[in-house]
Design a protein around this motif. Structure first.
Motif, PDB file in Angstrom:
ATOM      1  N   UNK A 179       0.820  -1.209   0.000  1.00 22.65           N
ATOM      2  CA  UNK A 179       0.000   0.000   0.000  1.00 22.65           C
ATOM      3  C   UNK A 179       0.857   1.263   0.000  1.00 22.65           C
ATOM      4  N   UNK A 180       2.168   1.138   0.148  1.00 19.23           N
ATOM      5  CA  UNK A 180       3.077   2.277   0.080  1.00 19.23           C
ATOM      6  C   UNK A 180       3.447   2.586  -1.364  1.00 19.23           C
ATOM      7  N   UNK A 181       3.961   3.787  -1.633  1.00 19.66           N
ATOM      8  CA  UNK A 181       4.520   4.065  -2.958  1.00 19.66           C
ATOM      9  C   UNK A 181       5.585   3.032  -3.320  1.00 19.66           C
ATOM     10  N   UNK A 182       5.797   2.837  -4.612  1.00 16.76           N
ATOM     11  CA  UNK A 182       6.647   1.736  -5.080  1.00 16.76           C
ATOM     12  C   UNK A 182       8.051   1.784  -4.500  1.00 16.76           C
ATOM     13  N   UNK A 183       8.601   2.973  -4.287  1.00 14.04           N
ATOM     14  CA  UNK A 183       9.960   3.070  -3.767  1.00 14.04           C
ATOM     15  C   UNK A 183      10.016   2.962  -2.247  1.00 14.04           C
ATOM     16  N   UNK A 184       8.848   2.678  -1.622  1.00 11.20           N
ATOM     17  CA  UNK A 184       8.790   2.530  -0.169  1.00 11.20           C
ATOM     18  C   UNK A 184       8.101   1.221   0.233  1.00 11.20           C
ATOM     19  N   UNK A 185       8.239   0.190  -0.613  1.00  5.94           N
ATOM     20  CA  UNK A 185       7.537  -1.075  -0.386  1.00  5.94           C
ATOM     21  C   UNK A 185       8.161  -1.916   0.727  1.00  5.94           C
ATOM     22  N   UNK A 186       9.412  -1.641   1.102  1.00 10.22           N
ATOM     23  CA  UNK A 186      10.089  -2.436   2.132  1.00 10.22           C
ATOM     24  C   UNK A 186      10.650  -1.515   3.226  1.00 10.22           C
ATOM     25  N   UNK A 187       9.781  -0.861   3.983  1.00 14.45           N
ATOM     26  CA  UNK A 187      10.260   0.059   5.015  1.00 14.45           C
ATOM     27  C   UNK A 187      10.773  -0.680   6.239  1.00 14.45           C
ATOM     28  N   UNK A 188      11.449   0.059   7.112  1.00 15.10           N
ATOM     29  CA  UNK A 188      11.955  -0.520   8.358  1.00 15.10           C
ATOM     30  C   UNK A 188      10.796  -0.930   9.267  1.00 15.10           C
ATOM     31  N   UNK A 189       9.725  -0.161   9.256  1.00  9.52           N
ATOM     32  CA  UNK A 189       8.535  -0.455  10.039  1.00  9.52           C
ATOM     33  C   UNK A 189       7.334   0.087   9.269  1.00  9.52           C
ATOM     34  N   UNK A 190       6.143  -0.250   9.733  1.00 13.65           N
ATOM     35  CA  UNK A 190       4.931   0.213   9.063  1.00 13.65           C
ATOM     36  C   UNK A 190       4.207  -0.872   8.290  1.00 13.65           C
TER      37      UNK A 190
END
Length: 360
Positions: free
Chosen positions: A189-200
């Motif tokens: 559900x995140x933007x494509x460049x934020x698909x693997x965040x540290x948390x969330x």
């Protein structure tokens, strides 16, 4: 020696208990806990003491306790507070026992409490809420809840929690400090460049493999995963499943590589079983291959869901597998999912299931 099996059934209208001496014939009793919403109930296998956590914004949070297999109950909310001026705790969502006898409770809004007197009083474990990422945690569909709670079976200092939708966090010092453990889990559900965040990430369920505490399985909003290093990294194991979405997972009580899932059709497709056909999926090899188990389960017009804590096993051989639906149907298999039967068709919404085996 024959064993009696007790099913602890948390529902929106109290706790029910189903008893069986043969895992074929079941006797249902309840509701208990004054029909408060019960989100999770567990039993101490050493003493048989039952703990049931729940509540809501009307009742407040509490943990109920029975030392006589459900005949009588007491409850306490003493200490279940973040303090004056802080957000009130709405409910208890998860319970776990540590190897040192401590009792843990995960709550909404997300936080962790510990009791060292059998649930009579509670103490906030502040390290989690003090984590620097805390101001950025976002609630999931059910709120900002700590719904998954694992304690290492030999080391009470090692704890894992799952929070929707902040992700998985780990503590190696009894809850004083925590670190996110979400590497490799997607946040589609995140933007494509934020698909693997540290948390969330929106973790739905977190379970521990039998006999190997560093092997964890996670059903996420965005996939199914296995970790072999205590959650430091995760590998997708959703290939072969009909959907990457679902809520519950349950580990076999003895076999490290055996896992049970009940996939749903997707987050915006109705959140019911795929094709309205009920199936529990089983893997014998840590999620590399999956088998759909359908014998005895409805295979048409079954528009039911299964919530995150409503799938469990017992410790007998072969293991019994149980799940409860959002429509109040309770299903049981005495043979590790090969055959199923509905053993209670008209319960309230089933939120959680756990078992207790007693010598009888």
């Amino acid at each position: 020696m024959a064993q009696q099996t007790m099913l602890l059934i948390g529902t929106r209208k109290g706790l029910f208990i189903a008893d069986s001496a043969n895992r074929s014939d079941w006797a249902l009793r309840g509701p208990y806990c004054e029909t408060w919403p019960v989100n999770h109930a567990i039993a101490d296998p050493k003493t048989g003491t039952i703990y049931a956590g729940g509540g809501n914004e009307w009742f407040g949070p509490a943990v109920w306790k029975s030392t006589d297999q459900g005949k009588s109950w007491t409850h306490s909310s003493a200490g279940l507070s973040y303090g004056e001026g802080e957000p009130p705790i709405k409910a208890v969502w998860s319970l776990a026992l540590g190897p040192d006898g401590a009792l843990y409770a995960g709550v909404d809004p997300a936080g962790l409490f510990r009791s060292t007197d059998g649930g009579e009083s509670w103490e906030h474990v502040p390290g989690l809420r003090d984590h620097p990422t805390r101001p950025h945690w976002m609630p999931g569909g059910a709120g900002l809840i700590l719904h998954s709670l694992l304690v290492h079976p030999e080391d009470p200092n090692r704890l894992w929690v799952g929070i929707s939708s902040a992700g998985v966090f780990y503590s190696g010092d009894g809850g004083k400090s925590w670190e996110p453990r979400n590497k490799g889990t997607r946040a589609d559900y995140n933007p494509e460049d934020q698909r693997y965040p540290e948390f969330g990430q929106c973790v739905h369920s977190l379970v521990m493999a039998a006999g190997a505490p560093d092997i964890l399985y996670q059903q996420n909003h965005c996939g199914m995963y296995r970790s072999e290093d205590g959650g430091q990294s995760w590998t997708s194991i959703e290939q072969g499943l009909p959907s990457s979405f679902g809520f519950p997972a349950a580990a076999h009580p003895r076999e490290t590589g055996t896992l049970f899932l009940l996939p749903l059709n997707g987050d915006i497709a109705g959140r019911y079983v795929p094709d309205a056909k009920v199936a529990v999926y089983r893997s014998r090899d840590g999620g590399r291959n999956w088998q759909a188990l359908r014998a005895g389960l409805p295979q048409e017009n079954a528009f039911v869901g299964v919530l995150r804590q409503a799938l469990t096993t017992d410790r007998q051989s072969p293991a019994g597998i149980y799940f409860g639906t959002s429509g109040g149907q309770l299903y049981a298999s005495p043979d590790e999912g090969e055959n199923w039967r509905c053993v209670a068709p008209h319960l309230p919404v089933i939120v959680s299931l756990e078992t207790l085996s007693l010598d009888g």
